[in-house]
Write a protein that holds these residues in place. Sequence first.
Motif, mmCIF file in Angstrom:
data_model
loop_
_atom_site.group_PDB
_atom_site.id
_atom_site.type_symbol
_atom_site.label_atom_id
_atom_site.label_comp_id
_atom_site.label_asym_id
_atom_site.label_seq_id
_atom_site.Cartn_x
_atom_site.Cartn_y
_atom_site.Cartn_z
ATOM 1 N N ASP A 1 0.845 -1.188 0.000
ATOM 2 C CA ASP A 1 0.000 0.000 0.000
ATOM 3 C C ASP A 1 0.882 1.240 0.000
ATOM 4 N N PRO A 2 0.524 2.262 -0.758
ATOM 5 C CA PRO A 2 1.356 3.465 -0.876
ATOM 6 C C PRO A 2 1.619 4.151 0.456
ATOM 7 N N GLU A 3 0.673 4.034 1.394
ATOM 8 C CA GLU A 3 0.870 4.683 2.690
ATOM 9 C C GLU A 3 2.101 4.129 3.389
ATOM 10 N N SER A 4 2.303 2.822 3.302
ATOM 11 C CA SER A 4 3.489 2.216 3.907
ATOM 12 C C SER A 4 4.759 2.719 3.226
ATOM 13 N N MET B 1 0.176 13.733 -0.345
ATOM 14 C CA MET B 1 0.112 12.401 -0.936
ATOM 15 C C MET B 1 -0.413 11.379 0.070
ATOM 16 N N GLN B 2 0.030 11.517 1.311
ATOM 17 C CA GLN B 2 -0.437 10.578 2.333
ATOM 18 C C GLN B 2 -1.913 10.798 2.644
ATOM 19 N N GLN B 3 -2.321 12.055 2.672
ATOM 20 C CA GLN B 3 -3.731 12.363 2.921
ATOM 21 C C GLN B 3 -4.613 11.792 1.807
ATOM 22 N N ALA B 4 -4.065 11.732 0.600
ATOM 23 C CA ALA B 4 -4.838 11.223 -0.538
ATOM 24 C C ALA B 4 -5.204 9.751 -0.381
ATOM 25 N N LEU B 5 -4.524 9.056 0.501
ATOM 26 C CA LEU B 5 -4.718 7.616 0.623
ATOM 27 C C LEU B 5 -5.795 7.236 1.626
ATOM 28 N N ASN B 6 -6.401 8.244 2.281
ATOM 29 C CA ASN B 6 -7.387 7.954 3.329
ATOM 30 C C ASN B 6 -8.574 7.158 2.798
ATOM 31 N N HIS B 7 -8.942 7.376 1.539
ATOM 32 C CA HIS B 7 -10.153 6.749 1.000
ATOM 33 C C HIS B 7 -9.836 5.671 -0.036
ATOM 34 N N LEU B 8 -8.573 5.296 -0.149
ATOM 35 C CA LEU B 8 -8.205 4.380 -1.216
ATOM 36 C C LEU B 8 -7.644 3.074 -0.662
ATOM 37 N N ASP B 9 -7.928 2.032 -1.383
ATOM 38 C CA ASP B 9 -7.404 0.714 -1.027
ATOM 39 C C ASP B 9 -6.804 0.105 -2.290
ATOM 40 N N LEU B 10 -5.504 0.372 -2.497
ATOM 41 C CA LEU B 10 -4.843 -0.147 -3.682
ATOM 42 C C LEU B 10 -3.398 -0.459 -3.348
#
Length: 949
Positions: A461-464, A498-507
């Motif tokens: 996951d991009p957040e990691s 960029m990290q905030q953008a990942l709150n609603h995504l699962d990819l």
Amino acid sequence: MGWQARQTKASGTLKPVRLIPYGEDPLAVLVDTLLTDQASRLPQLDHVTILLPDLAESQRLRHLLLTHHKKPGALLGPQISTLRSYLEANTPPAGSILNTHAQELMLVEVLRNHPLSGQGNPWHLADELLKLFEALQLGPGEKLSMESIPTAFSNEAANIQLLWQAWQTQLDTEKATTRANLYSNGLSNALFLEQQKDKQIYFLGYDWLHHAELDFLLRYLKKGQAQIFVSPDQPLWSQLHQAGISLPENNEKDELGTLLNSVYADDRQVLKDRAKGYRKKPSPLVGRISIFKAGDAEQEARAIDIQARQWLLDGHQYIAIVTEDRRLARRISALLRRANIDAQDSAGWPLSTTTAAGTLERWLETVESDFNHLPMIDVLKSGFLSSPEFSKEAVYHLQLDIIEREGVPHNVQAYRQALTNRTAAPGGKRSAIVEQTYTLLDHLEHAAAPLLHVMSRSALDPESMIDALRESLVRLGLWHGYDLDSAGQRIQQELQDMQQALNHLDLKLDWFEFRSWLGRALETHNFRPALENSPIRIMRFDQSRLGRYDGVIIAGADNQHLPGSQHRQIFFNEAARYELGLQTWEIERQQCFSQYRRLLQAAPQILISYTGESGDSPALPSSWIDLLETFHDYTSEQSIENQDLHQMLTLESAQIESPYPANNPEPAMQPRPAMPLELVPKQISASSHQQLIDCPYHFFAARGLRLREREQIAEILGKREFGSLIHRCLQAFHSNLDDLDGPFAQTVTEDNRANATQMLESISLQVFEPELETNFEHRGWWQLWQGLLPGYIDWQIKRAETWTVSDVEKEYRRPIGNTSTQLMGKIDRIDQQSAGFGLIDYKTGTIATPAKVESGEAVQLLTYALLIEETLETVYLGFDARKGVKTESKVDQEVLAQLLPAVEARLVSMLTAIEHGHTLPAWGDDSSCRFCEIAGLCRKPTWHSDGIP
């Protein structure tokens, strides 16, 4: 009487359209109009909203409101915003709002399983599609059901429609929306304005509107709640006319404006005929507008620098440099900075071009390339790292002693091993600087660990990945360095977005996809240094449309940049875009012209510059500039070419002087220094001896001053590295090396040829294998050696008939006459027979000719012979792809008996003379200078013609 006329008579309503001639200040016209319209409600203007395309001139607008308000007391000012921000702030969202990064990620996910994914970089496609989706939403027709797209575009439209539907489904699933959707909803359903009947809106600075934006404007023009300020030649002027709006006449009164209207009149009259009415009058262009044609881009930048500084000296307080040429803008900014003038660059430049982003990129390259020395040293010297682990001494020790001298190009463990080997060698010691270098390597390895972990995963996951990147930067110390740098702070903000953008995504993304996303973010977002109250602003044309200046420079006014060329569109050609109501290149060209046209009257003094050459080909001025020059030539004998600037470019007084002036250097003479006694080397090797013979000055610089050229790290094998590998193979074949097979204990003969060959092949594979693993190209050298190896066995069999190998890679020393210097040398191989010794030097490169050896000019083998008594012969053993393995430049006992006494006597004489203070001249002969590494110190090309002083 139309609705426009009736609305002007209604109480409290606004006139729909107000014309602003090019010669008037748009903000001043707006302020005067607003204060007149709202006179009965002053000083309260909180019911008024002023909408601008951007807020760059908002501060000047507030200042004009205060200065033009004549009545005493405070002024409760109006709201100043952009149309988009105004509607987004007053329209409730239908879900959580995704930022740009989140939209790109979501759309890239959609593109993965779509036929369009094969058309190019998915990140670029996503960016273009987001722009297209918004443009279509704001275009004519209902919301983007795609049914309104003409059937002529069905194939392309079908793909877009599928993507649009998948995109909307994804948004609905995530219960999210975009700012484009929010803006579109606000334009079509501004409920808050319906509830605020006394709200009045002034539009200024817009030169073209999307269909939905125009509908919004017309709706409130009809209600008398809005007023739009326009100028002739704007595309918006045509849009309003086509919508049935009565437009005021353009009664230009300014003499310059009238002439410019004639220059650019859109009629069929020949230009020469239009110019007839101005022939006998003084041209208003003279003294107002001048043109500078530069020979090249550097001359243009220098001329602009001089003109801007001259205007500052003349008292100008607000200078605009307007250009679409970003390279020229950066160069102008650098020249002004040299004069301690910080110009405010309103356009900015991509974040990826900043030093902060460059350092981030080099750190990622360091980790990705197994700590390759090139990006790693760039990071260590970047200036962003201030931790104690990064001492300057440790960094230079790592670079000079470990990487360059030990020839280690990458890998932390290899750096450590080289450091260990260096300290374990005779004379080596584990000093404080060595300990600091170990600590430095440990710190780099620790900082890289989070990134190495995510790089090893197939998908994550991009957040990691962002967490790992941030943790790595924190450990490295780069994050703290960014805290102290404005561009670094922008990078930190971008990573947070960029990290905030990942709150609603699962990819999931692999490392390559994450790097593309990160690179795209840094490339598409600009950095603008915060400079307030700068007297000079560098800007694009669209950023100049509301400004009023003391002087304007229109730079880079060639046909490549003004108006430029049509942008390549991935989706829909120009004809299709026109039919769909999208912005076309013709609209962009008209916008650029209206901005250019207003600039011509935006200041009392205008300079237009362009370059006559672009690279190796001639460049043409913009057709708009060419038209202006031609019209003036028809009307006046006075030139508007700026000759003063051409003259000022040649004046020393116009150039920036260094605060530390220095006299020009004297003409260089052929150097011949004396070597201080304390610098005389205590030992001289075969290579040093050769330097002394070739050029005494080279010996002085290299052995006395101990100067040498920076070593180039060979990441790909060359001849020198190939020779080192062969040396090691043959050393192990003839002697005992702990880490390699060998030696071959028997005399090599025809009977044991196969065993000898097998042994040498086994040793060779062990020696070459590490190199073969690091670079596939090294297999070429391996194949070359495999081809030469049988030839060496042949040579050795014949050699063994009369000689026995005595020693290999052996170092010898002996005193030289009565001097304080010792002669030393490391001989590749010493063979023996009953009468004496034969000395062999392996060569994979150039070999000295027999003539040079026998004349005493090539002294390497002769130096070795001086070290060993009873030398019977010296030979070079050449390894060459064409010649094979062959003895070269052999010198026998008879010739050695004649040469060696003379060579030794010459060496003793030269060393004695050096110790007594005799000079060491630079010979300057071509054969010695051709490959000399100290040519920059000797400076032979600058020697005075009189020769030796």
